[in-house]
Each structure stands twice: as C-alpha cells, then as structure tokens.
Design an enzyme around this catalytic site. Structure first.
Site, short mmCIF file in Angstrom:
data_model
loop_
_atom_site.label_atom_id
_atom_site.label_comp_id
_atom_site.label_asym_id
_atom_site.label_seq_id
_atom_site.Cartn_x
_atom_site.Cartn_y
_atom_site.Cartn_z
N VAL A 112 0.94 -1.30 0.04
CA VAL A 112 0.06 -0.02 -0.05
C VAL A 112 0.84 1.26 0.04
O VAL A 112 0.24 2.40 0.01
CB VAL A 112 -1.01 0.15 1.25
CG1 VAL A 112 -1.92 -0.98 1.06
CG2 VAL A 112 -0.28 -0.25 2.47
N SER A 137 -2.92 8.05 16.56
CA SER A 137 -2.77 7.60 17.94
C SER A 137 -2.53 8.61 19.03
O SER A 137 -2.21 9.66 18.44
CB SER A 137 -1.30 6.56 17.72
OG SER A 137 -0.61 6.46 18.95
N TYR A 149 7.31 7.07 14.73
CA TYR A 149 6.10 6.82 14.77
C TYR A 149 4.89 8.02 15.28
O TYR A 149 4.09 8.45 14.76
CB TYR A 149 5.98 5.47 16.02
CG TYR A 149 4.44 5.03 16.22
CD1 TYR A 149 4.07 4.34 15.04
CD2 TYR A 149 3.50 5.42 17.32
CE1 TYR A 149 2.61 3.89 15.05
CE2 TYR A 149 2.51 4.69 17.43
CZ TYR A 149 1.73 4.03 16.20
OH TYR A 149 0.60 3.33 16.41
N ALA A 159 5.91 11.12 14.86
CA ALA A 159 5.73 12.04 13.62
C ALA A 159 4.87 11.63 12.37
O ALA A 159 4.07 12.39 12.04
CB ALA A 159 7.51 12.16 12.97
N LYS A 163 2.40 9.58 13.08
CA LYS A 163 0.74 9.88 13.34
C LYS A 163 0.46 11.33 13.27
O LYS A 163 -0.89 11.67 13.13
CB LYS A 163 0.49 9.08 14.60
CG LYS A 163 0.63 7.77 14.55
CD LYS A 163 -0.10 7.16 13.81
CE LYS A 163 -0.27 5.63 14.04
NZ LYS A 163 -0.95 4.93 12.75
N ILE A 175 -5.06 -0.04 23.62
CA ILE A 175 -6.20 -1.08 23.18
C ILE A 175 -5.73 -2.44 23.79
O ILE A 175 -4.56 -2.83 23.21
CB ILE A 175 -6.61 -0.85 21.68
CG1 ILE A 175 -7.18 0.61 21.31
CG2 ILE A 175 -8.07 -1.57 21.74
CD1 ILE A 175 -8.13 1.28 22.25
#
Length: 234
Positions: free
Chosen positions: A50, A131, A143, A145, A147, A176
């Site tokens: 993707v 997140s 991570y 940056a 999000k 979660i």
C-alpha cells in the site's frame, strides 16, 4: 451513510486492528475488501504493497467500487532519538520504514481511492488511524511524527475533498487490549499506562468499532480527529 451494502476497503485488514474492524463491519452488512502485505485465502483479500502507488492503482482496477476507505496499515515502533547506552542516534533506515508504512501508505491509499471515488461520483468516507502518540511520545520519534502527519493530512483531505462529497476523519486510539499492544509493550508498561489513563483501563476493540461506525454513519462529520483513549490526552 448506511453501512449495510456498502463496499468498505480496509488496509492492514489481516492485522489485529484491521481484522477486528473488518469483522465488525461485515457483521453490520458491509462488503469488505482487504489490502494487506500478507497473503491470504480470505475472500476479497488482495496482497498489495500500500506504499506503492502503481501497485495500488492496479489493484483498485479489480474492484468495482469503494464507498469507504479505512487506513489501518502501519506498524508500532519505538526507538529513542539518541541512545546514550549504545552511543547511537535514531537510524535513518528505521525512520524511513516507519514513515513509509504509517504515513506514506495513508497518502497513497487516500489519493488513489479518492481519485476512484471522484471518477465514479461516490459520496465516500476516508478514515485514517492516528494514535495518542501523535501528541509526541518519548522514545517514538518516527512513529509520533507519522501519526501527527496523518492528523494534518486528514484535515487537508477533508477540506479538499469536501466539494466532491467525500468526508475524511481520523481515529486516535489510546492503549487498546489487542495482541499487538501486548507484543509491543511489557506488562510493566501496560500497567503504567493504565495508571496514567483517567479510566484506569485499556480500551477494547468494541470501542474502536463503534467509533468507526459512528464516523461512517454521521454524514455531517468531516475533518475530525476522534480520541478513543480513556481520557489519556486530556
């Protein structure tokens, strides 16, 4: 938008989060299509990178219609900006990989699916996954940056695509209770985040699923980033 009968494309649909969402929407009567890097015999599942625009466009040619795109593809990753113990800085290899899998995948899928929606005059919905890390988590430079980028991108998409009756929203989960959370965090860290959360517990997949359904069904909602984190980011 009514969920029943709609064609909903979920990226990362074989992972914990994506699979849970796909199953919930399928139970609500949606026609589910999955794009994932892993191979599967599951019906209407395509092995697609993707982050590759050409590959995504070719895969979309095999699909008659997309009413809703849900971008779940990505990876949770932790690495400090500077590691004093190893005397290293954050590697460019891991930085590029995390940005690519989380943020670039969101851009590629959203752009390609929006193109298809506009061509078919589909009043569609794009749902991206951010997140709590978008606010800036210690030890998660790449991570966080990625999000944060997803949240800004979601708002831009809402502004640009609104004229085509395409809505764009994001969900920003906290911690979660899924296998991926347990594999990414130690029990000590999970206990720490429970104590930091006003509701003093982990979220459940049912909380995420109900939020996704709410976004799809609420026709006047666009550009919103909905935090599902038990109050952690208050």
């Amino acid at each position: 938008m009514e969920i029943k009968g709609k064609y909903i494309l979920v990226t990362g649909g074989l992972g914990c989060l994506g699979n849970g969402i796909a199953e919930a929407l399928e139970a609500a009567g949606a026609n589910i299509i999955i794009f994932d890097c892993a191979k599967s015999d599951r019906e209407n599942t395509y092995q697609v990178d993707v982050t590759d625009m050409d590959e995504v466009r070719n895969a979309l040619k095999e699909i008659a219609k997309v009413d809703v795109l849900i971008n779940c593809a990505g990876e949770i990753y932790s690495e400090p900006l500077v590691n004093m113990l190893k005397k290293e800085i954050h590697s460019m290899e891991s930085w590029n990989r995390v940005i690519n899998s989380n943020l670039n995948s969101c851009f590629v899928m959203s752009a390609c699916v929006a193109e298809k929606m506009i061509a078919m005059r589909t009043k569609g919905v794009i749902i991206n996954f951010s997140s709590v890390s978008a606010k800036g988590n210690m030890g998660q430079a790449a991570y966080s940056a990625a999000k944060a980028g997803i949240e800004s991108f979601t708002k831009v998409a809402a502004k640009e695509l609104g004229m085509f009756k395409i809505r764009s929203c994001a969900v920003a989960p906290g911690f979660i209770e899924t296998p991926s959370t347990k594999s990414a965090l130690s029990e000590a860290m999970i206990d720490h985040w429970k104590k930091q959360t006003p509701l003093r517990k982990l979220g459940q997949m049912a909380d995420i699923n109900s939020t996704v359904k709410y976004i799809i069904e609420t026709d006047y909602l666009s550009g919103a980033v909905i935090s599902v984190d038990g109050g952690l980011t208050i």
